[in-house]
Design an enzyme around this catalytic site. Structure first.
Site, PDB file in Angstrom:
ATOM      1  N   SER A  13       0.824  -1.205   0.000  1.00 32.60           N
ATOM      2  CA  SER A  13       0.000   0.000   0.000  1.00 32.60           C
ATOM      3  C   SER A  13       0.864   1.263   0.000  1.00 32.60           C
ATOM      4  O   SER A  13       0.380   2.345  -0.301  1.00 32.60           O
ATOM      5  CB  SER A  13      -0.882   0.013   1.242  1.00 32.60           C
ATOM      6  OG  SER A  13      -0.059   0.033   2.386  1.00 32.60           O
ATOM      7  N   CYS A  75       2.275  -6.868   1.724  1.00 34.89           N
ATOM      8  CA  CYS A  75       1.333  -6.109   2.536  1.00 34.89           C
ATOM      9  C   CYS A  75       0.388  -7.119   3.176  1.00 34.89           C
ATOM     10  O   CYS A  75      -0.348  -7.819   2.472  1.00 34.89           O
ATOM     11  CB  CYS A  75       0.565  -5.151   1.632  1.00 34.89           C
ATOM     12  SG  CYS A  75      -0.735  -4.217   2.464  1.00 34.89           S
ATOM     13  N   THR A  77      -2.231  -6.607   4.890  1.00 33.42           N
ATOM     14  CA  THR A  77      -3.628  -6.191   4.715  1.00 33.42           C
ATOM     15  C   THR A  77      -4.147  -6.635   3.352  1.00 33.42           C
ATOM     16  O   THR A  77      -5.221  -7.223   3.240  1.00 33.42           O
ATOM     17  CB  THR A  77      -3.717  -4.655   4.852  1.00 33.42           C
ATOM     18  OG1 THR A  77      -3.062  -4.276   6.069  1.00 33.42           O
ATOM     19  CG2 THR A  77      -5.135  -4.177   4.871  1.00 33.42           C
ATOM     20  N   CYS A 185       2.496  -6.057  10.059  1.00 30.94           N
ATOM     21  CA  CYS A 185       2.327  -5.051   9.003  1.00 30.94           C
ATOM     22  C   CYS A 185       3.733  -4.742   8.519  1.00 30.94           C
ATOM     23  O   CYS A 185       4.651  -4.573   9.338  1.00 30.94           O
ATOM     24  CB  CYS A 185       1.666  -3.793   9.553  1.00 30.94           C
ATOM     25  SG  CYS A 185       1.719  -2.367   8.442  1.00 30.94           S
ATOM     26  N   THR A 186       3.919  -4.667   7.198  1.00 30.58           N
ATOM     27  CA  THR A 186       5.282  -4.530   6.668  1.00 30.58           C
ATOM     28  C   THR A 186       5.896  -3.152   6.927  1.00 30.58           C
ATOM     29  O   THR A 186       7.091  -2.968   6.727  1.00 30.58           O
ATOM     30  CB  THR A 186       5.302  -4.841   5.164  1.00 30.58           C
ATOM     31  OG1 THR A 186       4.319  -4.021   4.503  1.00 30.58           O
ATOM     32  CG2 THR A 186       4.991  -6.308   4.916  1.00 30.58           C
TER      33      THR A 186
HETATM   34  N1  DGL Z   1       1.981  -2.373   5.002  1.00 29.28           N
HETATM   35  C1  DGL Z   1       0.668  -2.830   5.112  1.00 29.28           C
HETATM   36  C2  DGL Z   1       0.563  -4.178   5.813  1.00 29.28           C
HETATM   37  O1  DGL Z   1       1.495  -4.942   5.804  1.00 29.28           O
HETATM   38  C3  DGL Z   1      -0.460  -1.959   5.529  1.00 29.28           C
HETATM   39  C4  DGL Z   1      -0.384  -0.533   5.795  1.00 29.28           C
HETATM   40  C5  DGL Z   1      -1.696   0.152   5.434  1.00 29.28           C
HETATM   41  O2  DGL Z   1      -1.818   0.538   4.272  1.00 29.28           O
HETATM   42  O3  DGL Z   1      -2.569   0.275   6.293  1.00 29.28           O
HETATM   43  O4  DGL Z   1      -0.454  -4.518   6.350  1.00 29.28           O
END
Ligand code: DGL
Length: 257
Positions: A13, A75, A77, A185-186
């Site tokens: 994202s 990601c 999410t 979350c990455t």
């Molecule tokens: N980096 C994303 C993840 O691993 C999410 C961050 C987001 O856009 O809320 O979930």
């Protein structure tokens, strides 16, 4: 698609997926990688499932049109929202979606207290609940939604007093009673230092990036798609839906962090 010299597409994202990209470069330094961040539409974690699924699918369709030989959804999410659908759409494509490292954390602390930090969507969605059901065993796995945390990283704000203040508020209630923390979350590996400073060195941190990188390498190998000319240095291409200089500069900064 199908050519060994095509790039591997990596998607997030925003810039969080850089924490996965850097692990991929460690295990496949000779591969070309195309990183796409959708910072214009970030955060994904506070959107609806359908919005995130549609966005993710449209990005992956574009990677396919570009001829990518494999895709990493870097990601958590987007993985919870779209990976199943993507597997149906592209059954033979080496495609790996990152998910919270619950399994390694429970293997290490079978009866431990394990905090899973992630976006509200990852915490809410069935994928995490299945993971906990499947691998949680006798451990006490505590899901914790951290809305707002990724925004600090997107702004390049990873070691300021504000990020320490934010994390202190979120983590204080768990201090002294955790064995491990899963970074679900990455974006969060970039604030690992602050998390360790607050919770203490004796709390183990689990990041899904290294496992995801090994898995895409294995999948590409299985499909006969890894490059053979392994002495070369792969090219890294960065694109972002937010075409600003700030994102360009931050991408390279985080990649070398
Ligand atoms: N980096 C994303 C993840 O691993 C999410 C961050 C987001 O856009 O809320 O979930």
């Amino acid at each position: 698609m199908g050519k060994t010299d095509a790039p591997i597409a990596v998607f997030d994202s925003g810039l969080g997926g850089v924490s996965v990209l850097r692990e991929m470069i460690k295990v496949m330094p000779y591969e070309d990688m195309y990183y796409f961040g959708d910072s214009i539409n970030a955060p994904y974690g506070t959107k609806s499932l359908e919005q995130v699924r549609n966005l993710t699918i449209s990005h992956v369709e574009r990677f396919m049109d570009m001829g990518a030989k494999g895709v990493v959804v870097a990601c958590n999410t987007a993985t919870s929202a779209a990976v199943r659908k993507l597997r149906e759409m592209y059954p033979t494509l080496p495609l790996v979606g990152i998910e919270p490292a619950v399994k390694p954390a429970v293997e290490r602390f079978p009866q431990g207290n394990i905090l899973v930090m992630a976006t509200p969507m990852t915490i809410r969605e069935a994928k995490l609940h299945h993971l906990i059901q499947r691998f949680g065993g006798e451990a006490n796995v505590i899901p914790l939604a951290c809305p707002g945390l990724m925004d600090f990283v997107e702004a390049g704000n990873i070691d300021s007093p504000e990020i320490y203040g934010f994390l202190r508020d979120v983590l204080e209630p768990y201090k002294g009673r955790l064995d491990g923390v899963v970074l679900g979350c990455t974006h969060y590996p970039f604030v690992r230092r602050a998390i360790v400073d607050i919770l203490g060195e004796n709390v183990a941190i689990f990041d899904g990036g290294p496992g995801t990188s090994k898995e895409i390498k294995r999948r590409l190998d299985e499909a006969g798609l890894l490059r053979k000319d392994v002495q070369r240095t792969g090219q890294i291409i960065f694109e972002n839906s937010d075409n600003s200089q700030q994102k360009q500069d931050l991408f390279w900064k985080l990649l070398n962090y």
